[in-house]
Design an enzyme around this catalytic site. Structure first.
Site, PDB file in Angstrom:
ATOM      1  N   HIS A  52       0.834  -1.216   0.000  1.00  0.00           N
ATOM      2  CA  HIS A  52       0.000   0.000   0.000  1.00  0.00           C
ATOM      3  C   HIS A  52       0.862   1.257   0.000  1.00  0.00           C
ATOM      4  CE1 HIS A  52       0.593   1.136   4.273  1.00  0.00           C
ATOM      5  NE2 HIS A  52       0.544  -0.163   4.527  1.00  0.00           N
ATOM      6  N   CYS A  93       3.521  -4.599   6.439  1.00  0.00           N
ATOM      7  CA  CYS A  93       3.140  -4.365   5.043  1.00  0.00           C
ATOM      8  C   CYS A  93       4.341  -3.963   4.195  1.00  0.00           C
ATOM      9  CB  CYS A  93       2.084  -3.266   4.968  1.00  0.00           C
ATOM     10  SG  CYS A  93       0.487  -3.743   5.675  1.00  0.00           S
TER      11      CYS A  93
END
Length: 424
Positions: free
Chosen positions: A343, A361
């Site tokens: 992301h 992430c």
């Protein structure tokens, strides 16, 4: 990293299937799923597949020596019943015709090993059927057998199921066929269920099934990524399959989908760079920030499971205050049930390529997040290497985190060398 508890993984799967497929148990924003009406086919090993007896009554020989199963007069047959026949001394079945009481014909195909004839859809409950089987005996003489049987009433205790595949969608080359079961399939029943999961590829490519997560998921993949342009035709013919725990399969699911261009992402923790390949050619290199020491990213080959241009990561119920946050996220691409994503992270752009600061992430810049989001498809692979955490089997679509040799060990039936083909 979006919050997700492992205990809720099945619920999340049944929900990501709500956005990915079709049915869903509740879940947080990370678990939106939908189970696609689809079915799966499990190419099983080269060994002959026994006819589905489903506890059927024994077959009775006809006057001319051809034995049909189910036996004439059998009652309470599962709607997953297949039609088989035995010709004493050998011989070969040439045709099977199945009709309802009002004469309506049921479509179907013989298994490639000739062991039984599989109806093209689940039979109806509380319905009378007539099976007519013709063949040639070992003496070269024609044989015919007829059997009339009745299916069972709809059972009260069923399992839930799902298929992560949509009709007429195009996926990345690493898209596994993913079947989901709730509760999981008992180990003793997996071979029978697997033989009712059918996958056909065009152009033909070998494949195999692998069971994970206590029987709650099964993945189907080829030895290598799918060839670009492949058509996947899948049927999970689960309806009416009797299980040893007293439950029955709920529905048949099927889907036909396409595989698109070859697109792959590779991330190296040592360099903190992502390399992006299309058609085998390097097209871009970009800096990333992975999970910090206390929340490392997983190493292994993952698959893009869903994409959200905007979403919210909410971990306020985490026990450790240091890991509690609620943040709006742009260009999120889910990789694991545990909450790992690719992301955009504008707050970490200053350290991307140099230091890991995320909660697990793969952080990229806003510009690169937008660019990647526009390029990727569900089913595109990303391989992360060099982190202290290994990808947990079943934490996402982990079919590609194993070598082919290890993958086939998870099949409930033997797999011939190189993989197996379609069953029907």
């Amino acid at each position: 990293m979006g919050r997700f508890t492992r205990g809720g993984a099945m619920a999340g799967a049944l929900v990501l299937a709500a956005s990915l497929a079709l049915a869903g148990c509740g879940g947080d924003q990370k678990k939106e799923v939908e189970f696609v009406g689809g079915t799966v086919a499990t190419p099983s090993a080269g060994a002959a597949t026994p006819a589905q007896s489903d506890g059927a009554s024994p077959s009775a020989p006809t006057a001319d020596g051809l034995t049909v199963s189910p036996a004439d007069g059998a009652k309470g047959r599962p709607v997953s019943t297949e039609i088989s026949a035995d010709l004493p001394g050998g011989g070969k079945v040439s045709s099977v015709t199945l009709t309802t009481g009002d004469g309506k014909q049921v479509g179907g195909k013989m298994r490639l090993d000739g062991s039984s004839w599989v109806p093209s859809s689940a039979l109806k409950y509380n319905t009378r059927y007539k099976a007519t089987v013709t063949g040639t005996g070992a003496d070269g003489q024609p044989r015919q057998g007829v059997s009339t049987f009745t299916t069972m009433a709809k059972p009260k205790s069923m399992i839930g199921s799902g298929l992560y595949l949509f009709d007429d969608r195009t996926y990345g080359v690493a898209m596994p066929v993913v079947a989901e079961f709730s509760p999981g399939i008992p180990k003793k029943d997996r071979a029978a269920v697997q033989k009712r999961m059918f996958v056909k590829t065009d152009p033909p490519q070998p494949g195999a099934w692998h069971w994970v997560s206590n029987g709650t998921q099964a993945y189907y993949r080829a030895p290598e990524y799918w060839q670009p342009g492949t058509t996947l035709s899948v049927r999970i013919a689960l309806a009416g399959i009797p299980l040893s725990n007293g439950r029955y399969g709920n529905v048949d699911r099927s889907a036909t989908a396409k595989i698109g261009r070859a697109f792959e992402m590779k991330v190296d923790n040592a360099t903190k760079q992502m390399e992006v390949f299309q058609g085998g050619q390097l097209i871009k290199t970009l800096p990333v920030s992975l999970g910090k020491k206390s929340t490392p990213s997983s190493s292994g080959t993952m698959v893009v499971m869903e994409k959200k241009e905007k979403t919210v990561f909410d971990t306020m119920d985490e026990p450790d205050p240091a890991n509690q946050y609620r943040t709006e996220i742009d260009f999120a691409q889910r990789l694991t049930w545990g909450g790992e994503y690719i992301h955009a992270a504008p707050w970490s752009e200053g350290v991307q390529g140099r230091r890991n600061v995320s909660h697990g992430c793969v952080n990229v810049s806003m510009a690169m997040g937008r660019w990647l989001f526009a390029q990727t498809k569900v089913g595109d692979p990303i391989t992360v290497k060099g982190t202290p955490r290994k990808l947990e089997p079943g934490n996402g679509w982990t079919a590609w985190s194993l070598t082919w040799a290890d993958f086939v060990k998870g099949s409930a039936v033997p797999v011939p060398q190189g993989g197996s083909g379609p069953l029907v």
